[in-house]
Design an enzyme around this catalytic site. Structure first.
Site, PDB file in Angstrom:
ATOM      1  CG  ASP A  63      -2.141   0.948   0.980  1.00  0.00           C
ATOM      2  OD1 ASP A  63      -2.520   1.153  -0.189  1.00  0.00           O
ATOM      3  OD2 ASP A  63      -2.671   1.485   1.963  1.00  0.00           O
ATOM      4  CG  ASP A  68      -4.581  -1.611  -4.203  1.00  0.00           C
ATOM      5  OD1 ASP A  68      -5.422  -1.782  -5.106  1.00  0.00           O
ATOM      6  OD2 ASP A  68      -4.863  -1.170  -3.085  1.00  0.00           O
ATOM      7  CG  ASP A  72     -11.859   1.156   2.544  1.00  0.00           C
ATOM      8  OD1 ASP A  72     -11.668  -0.037   2.254  1.00  0.00           O
ATOM      9  OD2 ASP A  72     -12.838   1.801   2.133  1.00  0.00           O
TER      10      ASP A  72
END
Length: 318
Positions: free
Chosen positions: A110, A148, A292
């Protein structure tokens, strides 16, 4: 391991598709070896419902989320990864259901955002993902590889970028070689993040052709139609019809006109896990109600932590 109506549904779902991916791990179709998707009895929503039976939200969350099939995420919190994966996939196999697993432990995960973390070194990741594949072995499964990670390549430079490409390629190889009844999907971002041509090149660089396909919209909100259009554009750039799946866990209202991605308002549960509908499958990959991060409706709630309030917003779509 039954076929029956599940296999019939598979045949209907894939009718009209162009030639399939030239996947190495094509010895076994996990859909043919199971009878429906696995409902995780120990998902965060299910555990919360068990622990709070008198809460006014327990009933709605149980009916709308906790009893629906969805993915289990595995990362640096999972302990002995081989044992954890083996236990989860074994339980699904005994139930004759198909489990969905998410591998989420890439170094630099991330890019320092709300879900920062991951393995401490490239070698630690290789050991971890190899053990992950060992834990599945010959059992039927679906695996989502590192949400991601490809779309966030732009936050990396030099060795870190090269390492990520090498590690994702290694991960794909591990599932291709060790999990013959698993369909693995590399993450391909979402409908507006990276251009289809660039994403296709990135997917090629990490060996998408060695596994089953790619996945879109993980933890995001774009409609299935939007994601399908993007997926087909990626396929056109790849030069073959790689199967793709779409995360529909929170896309019932679409993305909306705002630019929020972190616990935003007015999002809603999407279609439950099923075959077809545009992509090869629609799956609940993000666990509805899991935060999130400390943002939006989830102020003060760390990423990955279940919140009944967040879950209720998704049920109501407000």
């Amino acid at each position: 391991m039954r076929i029956s109506t599940w296999l019939v549904a598979v045949a209907l779902a894939v009718t009209g598709l162009a030639p399939a991916s030239p996947a190495v791990a094509a010895d076994g179709n996990p859909l043919e070896k199971t009878n429906g998707f696995y409902v995780d009895p120990d998902s965060n929503p299910a555990v919360w419902v068990r622990d709070h039976p008198a809460d006014s939200l327990a009933g709605p969350i149980k009916a709308s989320i906790a009893t629906k099939p969805g993915a289990r995420w595995f990362g640096n919190w999972s302990g002995d990864i081989r044992a954890s994966v083996d236990k989860f996939t074994y339980a699904a196999d005994v139930a004759d259901k198909l489990p969905v697993l998410v591998a989420y432990n890439i170094p630099g995960r991330d890019c320092g955002g709300e879900s920062t973390g991951g393995a401490g070194s490239p070698q630690a990741y290789r050991d971890w993902i190899s053990a992950f594949a060992d834990g599945i072995g010959g059992k039927p499964a679906i695996v989502i590889i590192e949400p991601d990670a490809l779309a966030q390549l732009d936050c990396l430079t030099g060795t870190a970028r090269t390492d990520r490409i090498d590690l994702l390629k290694y991960a794909a190889t591990q599932f291709a070689q060790k999990a013959p009844n698993t369909w693995a999907y590399l993450d391909g971002g979402n409908a507006t993040w990276i251009s289809a041509s660039v994403m296709a090149e990135r997917l090629k660089s990490v060996g998408v052709q060695s596994i089953h396909g790619f996945v879109l919209n993980v933890s995001n909100f774009y409609t299935t139609a939007e994601s399908t259009t993007y997926g087909k554009a990626v396929d056109a750039a790849l030069g073959y019809a790689a199967p793709f799946v779409v995360d529909t866990s929170r896309n019932g209202n679409g993305h909306g006109t705002d630019s929020e991605w972190c616990n935003p308002p007015k999002r809603k549960l999407g279609a439950t896990s099923q075959l077809g509908g545009g992509p090869e499958m629609q799956l609940w990959i993000k666990v509805p109600g899991d935060s999130d991060g400390s943002c939006g409706y989830g102020q003060g709630i760390p990423a990955g932590t279940f919140s009944p309030v967040l879950a209720n917003h998704l049920i109501k779509g407000d």
